[in-house]
Design a protein around this motif. Structure first.
Motif, PDB file in Angstrom:
ATOM      1  N   ARG A  79      -5.676  10.571   0.687  1.00 50.49           N
ATOM      2  CA  ARG A  79      -5.932  11.333   1.918  1.00 50.49           C
ATOM      3  C   ARG A  79      -7.426  10.414   2.819  1.00 50.49           C
ATOM      4  NH1 ARG A  79      -3.174  16.173   2.322  1.00 50.49           N
ATOM      5  NH2 ARG A  79      -2.553  16.411   0.485  1.00 50.49           N
ATOM      6  N   LEU A  80      -7.838  10.119   2.406  1.00 51.32           N
ATOM      7  CA  LEU A  80      -8.405   9.905   3.668  1.00 51.32           C
ATOM      8  C   LEU A  80      -7.797   8.631   4.345  1.00 51.32           C
ATOM      9  CD1 LEU A  80     -12.091  10.014   0.910  1.00 51.32           C
ATOM     10  CD2 LEU A  80     -11.505  11.002   3.275  1.00 51.32           C
ATOM     11  N   GLY A  81      -8.964   8.052   4.874  1.00 59.48           N
ATOM     12  CA  GLY A  81      -7.592   7.165   5.605  1.00 59.48           C
ATOM     13  C   GLY A  81      -8.100   5.973   5.330  1.00 59.48           C
TER      14      GLY A  81
ATOM     15  N   HIS B  59      -2.785  10.561   9.203  1.00 63.15           N
ATOM     16  CA  HIS B  59      -4.114  10.032   8.480  1.00 63.15           C
ATOM     17  C   HIS B  59      -3.420   9.313   6.791  1.00 63.15           C
ATOM     18  CE1 HIS B  59      -8.284   9.584   9.094  1.00 63.15           C
ATOM     19  NE2 HIS B  59      -8.797  10.171   7.796  1.00 63.15           N
ATOM     20  N   LEU B  60      -2.569  10.526   6.570  1.00 59.70           N
ATOM     21  CA  LEU B  60      -2.169   9.842   5.023  1.00 59.70           C
ATOM     22  C   LEU B  60      -1.041   8.746   5.059  1.00 59.70           C
ATOM     23  CD1 LEU B  60      -0.192  13.261   4.205  1.00 59.70           C
ATOM     24  CD2 LEU B  60      -2.534  11.774   3.175  1.00 59.70           C
ATOM     25  N   ALA B  61      -0.880   8.440   6.536  1.00 60.02           N
ATOM     26  CA  ALA B  61      -0.002   7.157   7.080  1.00 60.02           C
ATOM     27  C   ALA B  61      -1.715   5.655   7.421  1.00 60.02           C
ATOM     28  CB  ALA B  61       0.852   7.181   7.980  1.00 60.02           C
ATOM     29  N   THR B  62      -2.190   6.878   8.044  1.00 65.16           N
ATOM     30  CA  THR B  62      -3.018   5.529   8.051  1.00 65.16           C
ATOM     31  C   THR B  62      -3.804   5.126   6.539  1.00 65.16           C
ATOM     32  OG1 THR B  62      -3.751   6.791  10.018  1.00 65.16           O
ATOM     33  CG2 THR B  62      -5.633   5.176   8.307  1.00 65.16           C
ATOM     34  N   ALA B  63      -4.077   5.971   5.672  1.00 68.03           N
ATOM     35  CA  ALA B  63      -4.483   5.454   4.087  1.00 68.03           C
ATOM     36  C   ALA B  63      -3.077   4.876   3.853  1.00 68.03           C
ATOM     37  CB  ALA B  63      -4.364   6.755   3.828  1.00 68.03           C
ATOM     38  N   ALA B  64      -1.867   4.610   3.786  1.00 69.63           N
ATOM     39  CA  ALA B  64      -1.325   3.619   2.987  1.00 69.63           C
ATOM     40  C   ALA B  64      -1.085   2.293   3.894  1.00 69.63           C
ATOM     41  CB  ALA B  64       0.701   4.262   3.082  1.00 69.63           C
ATOM     42  N   VAL B  65      -1.373   2.153   5.320  1.00 70.55           N
ATOM     43  CA  VAL B  65      -1.577   0.970   5.829  1.00 70.55           C
ATOM     44  C   VAL B  65      -2.438   0.231   5.243  1.00 70.55           C
ATOM     45  CG1 VAL B  65      -1.333  -0.059   7.925  1.00 70.55           C
ATOM     46  CG2 VAL B  65       0.120   1.742   7.971  1.00 70.55           C
ATOM     47  N   VAL B  66      -3.934   0.502   4.908  1.00 70.21           N
ATOM     48  CA  VAL B  66      -4.503   0.230   5.548  1.00 70.21           C
ATOM     49  C   VAL B  66      -4.978   0.102   4.094  1.00 70.21           C
ATOM     50  CG1 VAL B  66      -7.238   0.484   5.205  1.00 70.21           C
ATOM     51  CG2 VAL B  66      -6.049   1.497   7.284  1.00 70.21           C
ATOM     52  N   ASN B  67      -4.158   1.049   2.718  1.00 69.56           N
ATOM     53  CA  ASN B  67      -4.873   0.498   1.517  1.00 69.56           C
ATOM     54  C   ASN B  67      -4.343  -1.382   2.039  1.00 69.56           C
ATOM     55  OD1 ASN B  67      -6.497   2.154   0.878  1.00 69.56           O
ATOM     56  ND2 ASN B  67      -4.900   3.494   0.411  1.00 69.56           N
ATOM     57  N   ALA B  68      -2.984  -1.848   2.078  1.00 70.55           N
ATOM     58  CA  ALA B  68      -1.701  -2.671   2.437  1.00 70.55           C
ATOM     59  C   ALA B  68      -2.718  -4.042   3.022  1.00 70.55           C
ATOM     60  CB  ALA B  68      -0.379  -2.073   2.353  1.00 70.55           C
TER      61      ALA B  68
ATOM     62  N   GLY C 285       0.261  -1.314  -0.088  1.00 71.04           N
ATOM     63  CA  GLY C 285       0.109   0.027   0.044  1.00 71.04           C
ATOM     64  C   GLY C 285       1.094   1.228  -0.242  1.00 71.04           C
ATOM     65  N   LEU C 286       0.256   2.163  -0.886  1.00 69.09           N
ATOM     66  CA  LEU C 286       0.891   3.781  -0.425  1.00 69.09           C
ATOM     67  C   LEU C 286       0.229   4.790  -0.215  1.00 69.09           C
ATOM     68  CD1 LEU C 286       0.349   5.553  -2.797  1.00 69.09           C
ATOM     69  CD2 LEU C 286       1.787   3.403  -4.403  1.00 69.09           C
ATOM     70  N   THR C 287       1.263   5.285   0.570  1.00 69.51           N
ATOM     71  CA  THR C 287       0.359   7.123   0.041  1.00 69.51           C
ATOM     72  C   THR C 287       1.047   7.843  -0.041  1.00 69.51           C
ATOM     73  OG1 THR C 287      -0.402   8.376   2.415  1.00 69.51           O
ATOM     74  CG2 THR C 287       1.677   8.675   1.837  1.00 69.51           C
ATOM     75  N   PHE C 288       0.840   8.978  -1.339  1.00 69.05           N
ATOM     76  CA  PHE C 288       0.918   9.911  -2.075  1.00 69.05           C
ATOM     77  C   PHE C 288       1.702  10.930  -1.647  1.00 69.05           C
ATOM     78  CE2 PHE C 288       0.494  13.261  -5.276  1.00 69.05           C
ATOM     79  CZ  PHE C 288       1.709  13.234  -5.693  1.00 69.05           C
ATOM     80  N   THR C 289       2.744  11.554  -1.706  1.00 68.49           N
ATOM     81  CA  THR C 289       3.272  12.732  -1.331  1.00 68.49           C
ATOM     82  C   THR C 289       4.039  13.239  -2.235  1.00 68.49           C
ATOM     83  OG1 THR C 289       5.342  11.792  -0.594  1.00 68.49           O
ATOM     84  CG2 THR C 289       4.084  11.891   0.962  1.00 68.49           C
ATOM     85  N   LEU C 290       4.155  14.316  -2.679  1.00 71.57           N
ATOM     86  CA  LEU C 290       5.881  15.618  -3.263  1.00 71.57           C
ATOM     87  C   LEU C 290       6.979  15.858  -3.235  1.00 71.57           C
ATOM     88  CD1 LEU C 290       2.457  18.313  -3.657  1.00 71.57           C
ATOM     89  CD2 LEU C 290       3.028  16.399  -4.750  1.00 71.57           C
ATOM     90  N   GLY C 291       7.819  15.015  -1.867  1.00 68.23           N
ATOM     91  CA  GLY C 291       9.034  15.032  -2.183  1.00 68.23           C
ATOM     92  C   GLY C 291       9.540  15.307  -0.417  1.00 68.23           C
ATOM     93  N   ARG C 292      10.139  16.135  -0.401  1.00 66.12           N
ATOM     94  CA  ARG C 292      10.662  16.503   0.835  1.00 66.12           C
ATOM     95  C   ARG C 292       9.394  16.107   2.092  1.00 66.12           C
ATOM     96  NH1 ARG C 292      12.797  21.324  -1.945  1.00 66.12           N
ATOM     97  NH2 ARG C 292      10.802  21.729  -2.654  1.00 66.12           N
TER      98      ARG C 292
END
Lengths: 440, 440
Positions: A329-331, A112-121, A53-60
């Motif tokens: 963005r949502l969890g 919450h972004l991190a929650t998305a990565a874990v939940v989507n995984a 799973g992943l959450t999208f970010t913009l770099g830094r």
């Protein structure tokens, strides 16, 4: 007792693509995005079975999301997939309401972004364990099972669990017909690829012509930096796409409320379908004021709207005409289902945000789920598509003739090739070692 | 050209106190807080001149805030204090709108908490360079200088820069009188120390009696776990404090909107002044519904309200009767000033949230600033005080006779003793090495 699959370990990878080299993704607020992801791998005691799973970010700051995802991944270790999914709403609340971590949100921003990565995984893991794509896994849940994935906390004054259940139940009779239609025609998409701020007029014309030849019928233009320039580019795109295709504009939060109203009116002659992110994504009341002033042009927002509670209010105040859920963005999928149900209740079409890294892969499942189980209509629905970075995915989305096609492979489609993970890992992958070493 | 002081390096410390050993700070949502901080030190090229700032956290995840604060601290390196403060609003926007980091908020959650730590450290540095406490530094700014610290983005439909300037200018004539009054009487405080959920009835009675003896006139009770228990404890406190002292309740976001209305009505007989955090801090519309239903009991919220845009809406919808700014939830003093001005515009008293680690030290300055420059009244104003962990501060707040006293030392008062920083650093300070080593 069968304890398998049990989550036994995790890895979170800081993955960054140097997209700021070109103008891809440039808009009024994000001049130089390096499309990136906090990328989660959940490993199990079953050989070959992993959830990605992943959450999208913009770099830094991707490292900040990685740190948060690690804290959340720790909470999955030792759990079986069944322990998580048999009361998924409860597990989701444990993640999002962890008594010390919740102070950092609650349910917003990095955690919450991190929650998305874990939940989507976890959804990826579940779907792979079942041998189905996520959309099909959800399509095959009973109404009670589907509703059982959703935490309804704070929604009680807009949507109850029982109302949600009735929405899903009412869609049962024609579900199989809609699946057939999706298999035949896909789900309508629109393209943002032609309209980035950083592109020249010639590039825009060329991209429009190519897109029309490929079957696209809806186009989005980034605006908000300079009104005269926006008028020129809107005229140019309208000229290219003709009077019958749809044109949307996206201001990426550039404006004050009053400024948004004035600016949209100055572009209205180009026959706009929606204006996206006219102002702060937090400003529900402001969006409602804009919506009243610019009708019949619709207000759209959502890619930076933090959770179901904000969407609830956008819908309660008639502040949006298009609900732009974001898969990261949502969890994760559980909260996306909640927002889809809210949108259905209030009669607002869900038109997901996509682009970036992996978002198109995720929404490819979400639109199918909404059509099969919740929204159950194609009217006024289009899903964003941006044709970047799909080559890095094991099961990339397929978009042909201006439509997303049903994913076929088991899982949630956001698994990235191991070669890409190795090459683009920040800061130690070869792509970055070379770039960072090259700087003085 | 004088380049001093220039920020030359930074350090961010993960500082945690094992407060979950006792029931201090327990409430309906946070059962076991370890009061913690991401603690920032900005070092300069002037010997002995440093800026210290912190953001409050609850334990796990402090490392995530530390990572975010490090990304923001990097943006201060090489800048002179004057380069930052001469157009402070612009610098603040550069921090909060950094084109890649802003995706992680924007202006909310972890990145915004981290912004507070860095921005508060800059105010500490500025005040120390001027040899004044922060409240006095701000008290002595011209109206233009004060307004020049504030980013008014997204406030235009509620408060313009010119309106804000006129508010500050109108308070000029009596400013010196108010400063005299503060020197004599301090600023009224209330105590939450008696009302934590984890305390026994005997503890509550004992704490009430001690507090009354110490001059306290307003008391807050944590509620929301069990209505009958809340009724018993509210009756008990009301009995102890008599009919004329003020009693507030705090539900820490426990309720749905309808549930909040019902629960508050069930406690109304105990003569409540306000109900705090009745539901999700994101639910402006829900708070407005509650406010209409429970009047004349006032709604209070703010400690988890993410930024000025949310506060703007709470005020626009008449959803709060008390504005509970948080010195670290908002993006540092600059944004606190914006919210104070909004509250003044809408006629709502500012009653800051405090407690935790360092929050009382910060609000000790904020209440003085509001009274001198913005709100300019003591009517219906009280500031939270919790008597924990002050011994770790170099310049702890002084609260006597139920009132905060004017800070005297230069700076923003949140500097922690080096011995404490060494002892409680996580996970390598001796306090934590011992505890973590003791676990299996």
């Amino acid at each position: 007792m069968n304890r398998a699959p049990t989550i036994t370990s995790y890895e979170v990878i800081d993955l960054r693509f140097p997209t700021s080299d070109e103008a891809h993704g440039s808009d009024a607020m994000h001049a130089d995005p390096d499309y990136s992801a906090a990328y989660v791998v959940l490993r199990t005691d079953v050989a070959g079975l992993e959830g990605h799973g992943l959450t999208f970010t913009l770099g830094r700051g991707t490292d900040v999301c990685v740190a948060a995802a690690e804290r959340l991944c720790e909470m999955t270790i030792g759990l079986t997939l069944a322990e998580i999914t048999r009361d998924f709403a409860n597990f989701w609340r444990r993640l999002t309401s962890e008594s010390q971590l919740r102070w950092l949100g609650p349910e917003k921003g990095v955690v919450h972004l991190a929650t998305a990565a874990v939940v989507n995984a976890i959804w990826d893991l579940w779907a792979k364990a079942e041998g189905k794509p996520v959309w099909k896994l959800v399509a095959d849940l009973t109404p009670e099972q589907l509703i059982g994935c959703i935490d309804f906390r704070y929604l009680g004054n807009a949507l109850t669990r029982d109302e949600a259940l009735r929405i899903v139940e009412a869609n049962e009779p024609d579900k199989a017909d809609r699946e057939q239609r999706l298999r035949a025609d896909g789900f309508p998409a629109y393209t943002t690829s032609a309209g980035w701020l950083g592109y020249s007029d010639d590039q825009i014309r060329q991209l429009c012509r190519e897109a029309i030849a490929d079957g696209w019928n809806a186009f989005k233009l980034k605006v908000g930096a300079d009104q005269q320039d926006d008028r020129r580019r809107a005229a140019l795109i309208r000229e290219e796409i003709g009077p019958h295709r749809r044109l949307m504009i996206d201001a990426n939060q550039r404006w004050e409320v009053g400024e948004a109203i004035e600016w949209v009116r100055a572009l209205a002659e180009f026959d706009l379908w929606w204006v996206e992110e006219p102002t702060s994504p937090d400003d529900v009341v402001g969006h409602a004021e804009i919506a009243r002033a610019i009708a019949p042009i619709g207000v759209a927002t959502g890619e930076q709207c933090q959770n179901r509670v904000i969407f609830k209010q956008f819908l309660q105040l008639n502040a949006i005409a298009f609900c732009q859920i974001d898969s990261c963005r949502l969890g994760g999928l559980n909260e996306v289902l909640a927002v889809m149900l809210l949108a259905k209740k209030f009669g607002v079409p869900v038109c997901p945000h996509a682009g970036g890294v992996g978002l198109c892969e995720y929404v490819n499942h979400l639109i199918m789920i909404d059509y099969l189980r919740i929204g159950a209509s194609l009217e006024n629905r289009v899903c964003e598509f941006v044709d970047h970075l799909h080559e890095h995915f094991v099961d990339p989305c397929v978009v042909t003739g201006g439509a997303y096609r049903l994913p076929q492979a088991p899982g949630y489609s956001a698994q990235i090739h191991p070669e890409t993970l190795a090459a683009y890992r920040y800061p130690d992958g070869p792509i970055w070692r070379e770039r960072l070493g090259a700087k003085p």
